[in-house]
Design a protein around this motif. Structure first.
Motif: not given
Length: 175
Positions: A37-51, A113-124
């Motif tokens: 019943k919740a609204p659908p999340a807007p879809r996206f495809t974004l570049p990451t550091r390696d794909s 570099e200051k706050f390393p992230a083991p999770f996915t980082i995408a760029f928009d």
């Protein structure tokens, strides 16, 4: 007539203040526990550091979508918390996608570099995805359930509310 108008004029700012005070609570609650019943999340495809990453590829998982920028003060607190969430729940089906909105990718890389992230980082850098999600402050995050619906929205990052957000995420994951 003038006295009545004067009294009504004084009530309007009070009502507006009450609405604004309760808006974050209403935003955080969402419409359902991913029951469709919740609204659908807007879809996206974004570049990451390696794909690249697409929300469609993550259907069936609980996704924490976080919008951030290098200049955002509260993001310096949210990144260590997201790392903890990734470490604690990543093997149970939680995927974190942190979407950077800096126009200058170098600023984002310096932050990471200051706050390393083991999770996915995408760029928009265009901010299109943030507009689709109607982001109005930094950071803003969305819990997206397994069916791709927005379960809840969180504007800002408050360490005092982090436990409640964690409980919300944990409730969507297998025990």
């Amino acid at each position: 007539m003038t006295a009545r108008y004067g009294r009504a004029r004084g009530v309007i700012p009070v009502l507006l203040a009450l609405v604004l005070l309760h808006a974050p609570v209403a935003l955080a609650k969402g419409s359902s526990k991913d029951g469709g019943k919740a609204p659908p999340a807007p879809r996206f495809t974004l570049p990451t550091r390696d794909s690249s990453v697409s929300l469609d590829s993550l259907l069936g998982k609980v996704v924490y979508v976080d919008f951030w920028a290098s200049w955002c003060g509260p993001c310096r607190q949210s990144f260590p918390w997201m790392k903890t969430m990734h470490d604690r729940y990543g093997t149970k089906g939680l995927v974190i996608v942190a979407i950077n909105l800096d126009k200058d990718r170098g600023a984002a890389e310096s932050f990471l570099e200051k706050f390393p992230a083991p999770f996915t980082i995408a760029f928009d850098p265009s901010g299109k995805t943030a507009k689709d999600y109607k982001v109005w402050g930094m950071p803003t995050s969305y819990v997206v359930g397994k069916t791709g619906s927005i379960v809840s929205t969180h504007a800002g990052f408050d360490p005092k509310r982090a436990t409640a957000v964690e409980s919300e995420i944990a409730a969507l994951l297998p025990q």
